[in-house]
Design a protein around this motif. Structure first.
Motif, short mmCIF file in Angstrom:
data_model
loop_
_atom_site.label_atom_id
_atom_site.label_comp_id
_atom_site.label_asym_id
_atom_site.label_seq_id
_atom_site.Cartn_x
_atom_site.Cartn_y
_atom_site.Cartn_z
N HIS A 14 58.30 23.60 59.13
CA HIS A 14 56.99 23.29 58.59
C HIS A 14 56.96 23.83 57.17
O HIS A 14 56.99 25.03 56.95
CB HIS A 14 55.88 23.93 59.44
CG HIS A 14 55.78 23.33 60.80
ND1 HIS A 14 54.99 22.24 61.05
CD2 HIS A 14 56.37 23.66 61.96
CE1 HIS A 14 55.09 21.92 62.33
NE2 HIS A 14 55.93 22.77 62.89
N TRP A 15 56.94 22.92 56.22
CA TRP A 15 57.00 23.32 54.81
C TRP A 15 56.04 22.44 54.04
O TRP A 15 55.97 21.23 54.23
CB TRP A 15 58.43 23.12 54.31
CG TRP A 15 58.69 23.63 52.93
CD1 TRP A 15 58.39 24.86 52.43
CD2 TRP A 15 59.32 22.92 51.87
NE1 TRP A 15 58.80 24.97 51.14
CE2 TRP A 15 59.39 23.78 50.76
CE3 TRP A 15 59.85 21.64 51.75
CZ2 TRP A 15 59.95 23.42 49.56
CZ3 TRP A 15 60.42 21.28 50.55
CH2 TRP A 15 60.47 22.16 49.47
N GLY A 16 55.27 23.07 53.20
CA GLY A 16 54.30 22.32 52.42
C GLY A 16 53.65 23.20 51.40
O GLY A 16 54.13 24.30 51.11
N THR A 71 58.79 18.60 59.04
CA THR A 71 57.42 18.08 58.96
C THR A 71 57.16 17.63 57.52
O THR A 71 57.07 18.44 56.62
CB THR A 71 56.40 19.16 59.37
OG1 THR A 71 56.72 19.60 60.67
CG2 THR A 71 54.99 18.62 59.34
N ALA A 72 57.06 16.33 57.34
CA ALA A 72 56.90 15.77 56.00
C ALA A 72 55.44 15.52 55.63
O ALA A 72 55.14 15.21 54.49
CB ALA A 72 57.69 14.47 55.89
N LYS A 73 54.55 15.67 56.58
CA LYS A 73 53.11 15.56 56.32
C LYS A 73 52.40 16.33 57.42
O LYS A 73 52.57 16.06 58.59
CB LYS A 73 52.66 14.10 56.33
CG LYS A 73 51.23 13.91 55.90
CD LYS A 73 50.91 12.43 55.80
CE LYS A 73 49.50 12.19 55.35
NZ LYS A 73 49.20 10.76 55.30
N LEU A 88 47.63 11.67 47.54
CA LEU A 88 47.80 13.04 48.00
C LEU A 88 49.25 13.28 48.44
O LEU A 88 49.59 13.25 49.62
CB LEU A 88 46.83 13.34 49.14
CG LEU A 88 46.63 14.80 49.51
CD1 LEU A 88 46.30 15.65 48.28
CD2 LEU A 88 45.54 14.94 50.54
N SER A 89 50.10 13.51 47.44
CA SER A 89 51.51 13.79 47.72
C SER A 89 52.03 14.80 46.70
O SER A 89 51.48 14.92 45.59
CB SER A 89 52.36 12.52 47.65
OG SER A 89 52.53 12.11 46.31
N VAL A 90 53.07 15.52 47.06
CA VAL A 90 53.66 16.48 46.13
C VAL A 90 54.31 15.75 44.95
O VAL A 90 54.47 16.32 43.88
CB VAL A 90 54.66 17.43 46.81
CG1 VAL A 90 53.96 18.27 47.88
CG2 VAL A 90 55.85 16.69 47.39
N VAL A 91 54.66 14.50 45.16
CA VAL A 91 55.25 13.70 44.07
C VAL A 91 54.22 13.45 42.99
O VAL A 91 54.50 13.59 41.79
CB VAL A 91 55.80 12.36 44.62
CG1 VAL A 91 56.34 11.50 43.49
CG2 VAL A 91 56.87 12.61 45.67
#
Length: 99
Positions: A14-16, A71-73, A88-91
């Protein structure tokens, strides 16, 4: 199912943006630990500078794990990839600028 049963150990990553301030993922704003506004401010600090998938894969393999799930979202709705479904993305919203 047989493969999964035999695999035994798996790693869930889990990374975000919550890693910026080192708080629990999106449940932190749900449980009033941090305001949603302050939680989302972490986007400006998310650089992914320590993202090293090869190193992570080697570490996971050396642990004996047979699979990993990234976990990508998460509940916060922030995608770790460039999505057309939302801005709403890190990109699009973080200094990382890539998936």
């Amino acid at each position: 199912m047989e493969w999964f049963k035999d695999a035994k150990l798996g790693i869930f990553i889990h990374w975000g943006i919550y890693s910026v301030n080192g708080i629990n993922e999106s449940w932190s704003f749900f449980n009033d630990y941090i305001s949603y506004e302050d939680y989302m401010k972490q986007l400006s600090g998310f650089t992914a500078s320590k993202y090293d998938p090869e190193k992570w894969a080697k570490l996971i393999k050396s642990s004996g794990a047979k699979y990993a799930v990234f976990t990508a979202k998460h509940h916060d709705g922030v995608a770790l990839w460039d999505t057309k479904a939302s801005d709403l993305s890190v990109v699009k919203k973080s200094p990382a600028g890539k998936d």
